[in-house]
Design a protein around this motif. Structure first.
Motif, PDB file in Angstrom:
ATOM      1  N   LYS A 200       0.852  -1.187   0.000  1.00 56.91           N
ATOM      2  CA  LYS A 200       0.000   0.000   0.000  1.00 56.91           C
ATOM      3  C   LYS A 200       0.887   1.235   0.000  1.00 56.91           C
ATOM      4  O   LYS A 200       1.755   1.402   0.860  1.00 56.91           O
ATOM      5  CB  LYS A 200      -0.920   0.017   1.216  1.00 56.91           C
TER       6      LYS A 200
ATOM      7  N   ARG B 190       5.358   4.164   1.641  1.00 55.10           N
ATOM      8  CA  ARG B 190       4.655   2.901   1.808  1.00 55.10           C
ATOM      9  C   ARG B 190       4.077   2.800   3.207  1.00 55.10           C
ATOM     10  O   ARG B 190       4.745   3.116   4.197  1.00 55.10           O
ATOM     11  CB  ARG B 190       5.599   1.723   1.561  1.00 55.10           C
TER      12      ARG B 190
ATOM     13  N   ASP C  54      -1.551  -1.049  -4.011  1.00 58.54           N
ATOM     14  CA  ASP C  54      -2.749  -0.276  -3.682  1.00 58.54           C
ATOM     15  C   ASP C  54      -2.325   1.163  -3.421  1.00 58.54           C
ATOM     16  O   ASP C  54      -1.520   1.429  -2.520  1.00 58.54           O
ATOM     17  CB  ASP C  54      -3.445  -0.848  -2.449  1.00 58.54           C
TER      18      ASP C  54
END
Length: 272
Positions: free
Chosen positions: A4, A19, A117
């Motif tokens: 992510k 991140r 993501d």
């Protein structure tokens, strides 16, 4: 494996790329990493273990050296005040403060991820976000590969300082920078590979779904990039100062919400 990434403008044209790592699942060391020279030798040369290619052996050796450096750094951090080790730790902190935040971001990207993501403010166009990610990934792959070669060339030269009766700080610093640039090169190339494959995939529609407000779902053809516009992140960005971008309180709130390192994020305000 998925990662992510949180993306948002932090000051003028400076954007933050970081991140998000949940502290509950964070690990300090891989369970398969060797901890002693005997284990390292067995993994590299034993005929009884699984056969591995050259790249895998390099990975094992680099992980071993990295773990050794982390333990040595921990010893310096815990050294009593006023000792040589404590002064070396203070010098190391000053040097580390000059490391660019984009390098730290690239190092956090593992080579085995297959999905990213992307969380970004809802007011931004997802195509712009993907374009900025592609740009920093390409730029990082070029810059860190160049610095990797430069650091590797300097490494043998600094080894001559071993003859001095003092800690060979230049050697260990260049060794760390070589490792750091190697990891950053791997991370940036992996990001560039994913974004290139996603752009050339005709079935990739996560950008269109993000633009239309439809959230992507997992299926047999899971997209490489999933864009997640965040209204909450958008609200947190409202706390801006006139000339210096996001305020310290806004950065702290964003980092607490999305599990980011506030020190690394704050560096983006003055990065070039």
């Amino acid at each position: 494996m998925r990662a992510k990434v949180v993306v948002f403008p932090i000051r003028g044209r400076n954007w933050c790329f970081s991140r998000s790592i949940d502290p509950s699942i964070r690990g300090d060391q891989s369970p398969n990493s060797p901890s002693t020279f005997k284990e390292l030798y067995y993994k590299l040369f034993s005929q009884h273990g699984k056969k591995s290619d050259g790249d895998s052996k390099i990975e094992v050796a680099v992980d071993f050296v990295s773990n050794k450096m982390n333990r040595a750094w921990s010893n310096l951090e815990n050294a009593p005040q006023g000792t040589i080790k404590n002064k070396i730790h203070g010098l190391g902190l000053k040097l580390l403060s000059r490391v660019k935040p984009s390098e730290i971001f690239f190092k956090s990207i593992p080579k085995d991820i297959n999905r990213v993501d992307i969380v970004y403010p809802s007011s931004l166009n997802p195509r712009l976000v993907r374009r900025r990610l592609r740009h920093i990934a390409f730029r990082g792959s070029v810059i860190h590969k160049k610095y990797l070669y430069g650091s590797a060339i300097l490494l043998p030269l600094t080894s001559f300082f071993m003859v001095l009766p003092l800690p060979n700080i230049p050697f260990f610093w260049i060794l760390f920078r070589t490792y750091s640039h190697w990891r950053a090169t791997q991370g940036s190339e992996k990001l560039l590979q994913l974004v290139s494959e996603a752009s050339s995939n005709p079935n990739e529609s996560s950008v269109e779904k993000a633009e239309s407000g439809v959230k992507g779902t997992d299926n047999s053809t899971s997209p490489l990039w999933v864009f997640e516009p965040s209204e909450e992140l958008q609200k947190l960005l409202h706390n801006k100062e006139a000339d210096d971008g996001l305020s310290e309180s806004a950065i702290s709130n964003i980092c607490n919400k999305f599990y980011l390192n506030s020190g690394d994020v704050a560096k983006y305000r003055h990065s070039i």
